[in-house]
Scaffold this motif. Structure first.
Motif, short mmCIF file in Angstrom:
data_model
loop_
_atom_site.label_atom_id
_atom_site.label_comp_id
_atom_site.label_asym_id
_atom_site.label_seq_id
_atom_site.Cartn_x
_atom_site.Cartn_y
_atom_site.Cartn_z
N SER A 48 15.22 140.20 112.80
CA SER A 48 15.86 141.29 112.28
C SER A 48 15.98 140.92 110.90
N ILE A 71 19.70 153.18 112.88
CA ILE A 71 18.54 152.17 113.03
C ILE A 71 18.22 151.48 111.76
N SER A 72 17.95 150.17 111.98
CA SER A 72 17.71 149.39 110.70
C SER A 72 16.42 148.69 110.56
N MET A 73 15.75 148.70 111.63
CA MET A 73 14.33 148.05 111.67
C MET A 73 13.84 148.44 112.91
N ILE A 74 12.57 148.65 112.85
CA ILE A 74 11.58 149.02 114.13
C ILE A 74 10.45 148.24 114.06
N LYS A 114 12.88 157.17 113.57
CA LYS A 114 12.69 156.52 112.22
C LYS A 114 14.07 155.60 111.82
N ILE A 115 13.65 154.81 110.75
CA ILE A 115 14.96 154.42 110.12
C ILE A 115 15.88 155.02 109.62
N ILE A 155 13.43 148.38 118.78
CA ILE A 155 14.52 149.29 117.73
C ILE A 155 15.80 148.44 117.55
#
Length: 234
Positions: free
Chosen positions: A116, A99-102, A137-138, A91
């Motif tokens: 990233s 959160i910007s990316m998963i 989630k993002i 994460i």
């Protein structure tokens, strides 16, 4: 476990470590999801060695445990799974603690680099499947002391003080109960202190005896000022 890869001067530096590390002390972390607060216990990777090693060589990780990578200064970051024997959910956290990316279900031992999309302040690694399990989630918010936004986790009320109140003492202390006037002008014990518009002024001597004036029931007579006594006839 994955190692942190910093994108500096357009180069990606990969590090390897052959020693298996024991689990370090954990700190609380909260992810605020649409389903409510999800709490984890995470190790903090902060030093160069810790960032390079991460969760490498671990064969297991407690279900709600993980690791957070403290990335400062903020920068684009890459992770990989070299020497990492367990699958993880990664994460990526933006500077505003969202959160910007998963990246879910990473492949153990893979040397593929997971970059990233944007500069990040931290990366969290959890057991694979935790993102799906909790609906992470993002855009969800992260609470951790890295971001200085972690409030107390205790639901218990703060303890109340049981200390006895301080009772002032000495000549200037307030007496408990009604104040009883003293001195030559104090009313006698059991005496009714007159009240109302015709009551004598505070501190005034209340005359007594056969020559004392009768009570004045005239409400138009002011109460203020001394009471004059008649001169007795010789």
């Amino acid at each position: 476990m994955p190692k942190i890869l910093s994108i500096l001067f357009a180069s990606i530096f990969l590090f390897a470590c052959s020693e298996e590390l024991e689990q370090k002390p954990t700190t609380p972390l909260i992810i605020n999801t649409s389903n409510g607060e999800i709490r984890f216990n995470v190790e903090v990777a902060k030093t160069v060695e810790e960032l390079q090693t991460g969760l490498m060589h671990r064969t297991q990780l407690p279900l709600n445990n993980g690791m957070i990578f403290d990335i400062y200064p903020v920068r684009p970051t890459g992770m990989w799974m070299k020497n990492t024997k367990i699958s993880l959910d990664m994460i990526f956290i933006a500077p505003d603690a969202t959160i910007s990316m998963i990246k879910e279900n990473t492949t153990p031992l893979s040397e593929d680099i997971i970059l990233s999309r944007d500069p990040v302040r931290a990366v969290i690694e959890l057991n694979a499947g935790q993102v799906k399990r909790y609906g992470i989630k993002i855009g969800d918010k992260i609470n951790h002391n890295i971001f200085n936004n972690l409030t107390t986790l205790s639901d218990s009320p703060a303890p109340q003080s049981t200390a006895e109140p301080v009772v002032p003492k000495g000549p200037n202390a307030l007496a408990t109960g009604p104040v009883v006037p003293k001195g030559p002008n104090a009313p006698a014990a059991g005496q009714v202190i007159p009240k109302g518009p015709n009551a004598p002024a505070a501190g005034q001597v209340i005359p007594k005896g056969p020559n004392a004036p009768a009570a004045n029931n005239n409400t138009d007579t002011p109460a203020a000022g001394p009471i004059k006594l008649p001169v007795p006839t010789p």
